[in-house]
Design an enzyme around this catalytic site. Structure first.
Site, PDB file in Angstrom:
ATOM      1  N   ASP A 123      60.146  14.573  54.192  1.00  0.00           N
ATOM      2  CA  ASP A 123      61.591  14.689  54.006  1.00  0.00           C
ATOM      3  C   ASP A 123      62.259  14.980  55.350  1.00  0.00           C
ATOM      4  OD1 ASP A 123      63.918  14.745  52.567  1.00  0.00           O
ATOM      5  OD2 ASP A 123      63.645  16.744  51.767  1.00  0.00           O
ATOM      6  N   LYS A 125      50.628  20.598  58.097  1.00  0.00           N
ATOM      7  CA  LYS A 125      50.776  21.937  58.674  1.00  0.00           C
ATOM      8  C   LYS A 125      49.511  22.733  58.327  1.00  0.00           C
ATOM      9  CE  LYS A 125      53.166  25.176  60.724  1.00  0.00           C
ATOM     10  NZ  LYS A 125      53.168  25.216  62.189  1.00  0.00           N
TER      11      LYS A 125
END
Ligand code: NAI
Length: 415
Positions: free
Chosen positions: A304, A226
């Protein structure tokens, strides 16, 4: 007698040589953690399948000697500790271990036994293969196109756990420091979390992912980050990833942005393409163009989210195996948690832990037993013999209990 026992114990240990090669005796001691919630059910099922497959493949020449070690609720009940030192030592001593899921208390108690285990043993790569098994119900029109391995960084980012509750002395001290020393304004009633991401941990994770792609002849490694917003953590992960790719694997890789006219937009044969994608966009990519992605290397939190989403694409968490791998040892475990609603009901799907066991057998080099299990699982599914999570979404299926499913797989090992 005592000496004899000691020397017997020694010969039965898996060892790692200085160059990182595994030495696996025919009767290795493998520690296991049963786990909380559905752990006892899926572990009993997985153990019986692993034992039967090893027996089937090696006709008694090889056998795993299981040794129980404690962690989580069972450890707390028996020793008053969530993660006893002996457990960590046993895993170090025996190099490979397997575990069921462990409960994490939210907002109280020990932060997370799972995270502590991964950090204390420096199991820096969480490796999660996602592969579709024919016949499994999936929300995708072409789930067979989903074939990826996620390498999730397993020690830093949100796992570093640097966090303070709002309006505590610590949070207020950090807020004051940010204002006074750096001139950054943070609302006074904020909770504070810090996510460190180091060059060393990022590089070793990406290097492991690229090595995996090379070892398995896979066409690409995608760095998922990100970095458009978090430039100096997630962005740095991407930068360090490209750096390590060029420095360590220069002759074997090509960077996607270099695939210009000289290469006709295609990778030269035998080279792994290194590319990157921003995390939010990647969730769309794995739904719309899953065939373009093979190995994914990503920081902890992205990994995750992404591994659970990918598991859903191939049938759900009950189908999702995994491993936590470091330089010195490895702990194999399913992607999912303790699924409390199924605890003690013998209804959970054990495939996730059975396939984690398959990964362990492959790690040990016992590929014949691993392959026998994969084929038997596939056969059970194609006959519609599955647990509740799959049966309730299949037009024709016979719903089996967790223990019955294990027996069904065992019966199909020899066919
Ligand atoms: P979860 O992964 O335990 O379960 C979510 C849902 O997925 C379940 O309700 C169930 O519908 C389905 N599911 C998961 N595994 C399944 C299986 N083998 N067969 C059939 N269905 C299955 O996630 P949740 O509920 O968020 O977490 C429960 C506990 O597990 C928490 O304490 C959490 O911290 C812990 N956890 C532990 C992990 C580990 O030990 N590595 C990993 C993730 C969560």
């Amino acid at each position: 007698m005592e000496n004899k026992e000691k020397s017997q114990a020694k010969t039965d240990r898996i060892t790692l040589t200085a160059d990182g090669t595994l030495r696996v005796p025919d009767n290795p001691v493998v520690p296991f953690i049963e786990g909380d919630g559905i752990g006892p059910d899926i572990w009993a099922a997985a153990k019986s399948v692993l034992d039967a497959a090893v027996g089937f493949a090696y006709k008694g020449r090889r056998k795993i000697i299981w040794s129980e070690i404690l962690a989580g609720e069972k450890a707390y009940r028996e020793t008053n500790e969530w993660l006893p030192e002996e457990t960590l030592q046993a895993i170090k001593d025996h190099v490979a271990a397997i575990k069921g899921p462990l409960t994490t208390q939210v907002g109280e108690g020990i932060r997370s036994v799972n995270v502590a285990l991964r950090q204390r043993l420096d199991l820096y790569a969480c490796v999660r293969p996602i592969r579709y098994i024919s016949g499994v119900p999936s929300p995708m029109r072409h789930p067979e196109r989903v074939k990826m391995v996620v390498f999730r960084e397993n020690t830093e980012d949100v796992y570093s756990g640097i966090e303070w509750e709002a309006q505590t002395r610590e949070a207020e001290a950090v807020i004051a420091f940010l204002k006074d020393s750096i001139g950054v304004d943070v609302a006074k009633d904020s909770a504070i979390g810090i996510k460190p991401m180091s060059q060393r941990a990022s590089r070793r994770l990406v290097a492991r992912a690229i090595q995996y792609a090379l070892d398995h002849d896979l066409p690409s490694v995608t760095l998922v980050h990100k970095g458009n917003i978090m430039k100096y953590t997630e962005g740095a992960f991407m930068k360090w990833g490209y750096e390590v790719a060029r420095e360590m694997f220069g002759d074997h890789i090509v960077v996607e942005s270099d695939l210009g006219p000289a290469h006709d937009g295609k990778a030269p044969p035998g080279k792994v393409v290194i590319k990157d994608r921003i995390a939010d966009m990647m969730f769309q990519q794995v739904l719309l163009r899953p065939e373009s992605y093979h190995v994914i290397a990503t920081p902890n939190l992205n990994g995750d989210y992404l591994s659970d989403a990918l598991a859903a694409q191939v049938g759900g968490l009950g189908m999702a195996p995994g491993a936590n791998i470091g330089e010195d040892c490895a702990v194999f475990e399913a992607t999912h948690g303790t699924a409390p609603k199924y605890a003690g009901t013998d209804r959970a799907n054990p495939i996730s832990l059975i396939l984690s066991g398959v990964m362990m057998l492959e790690y040990l080099g016992w590929v014949e037993a691993a392959s026998a299990i994969e084929k038997a699982v596939q056969k059970s599914i194609s006959e519609g013999l599955v647990t509740h999570d799959l049966a309730c979404r299949m037009p024709v299926a016979r719903e089996l209990r967790c223990s019955e499913f294990a027996q069904t797989v065992i019966e199909r090992l020899s066919t």
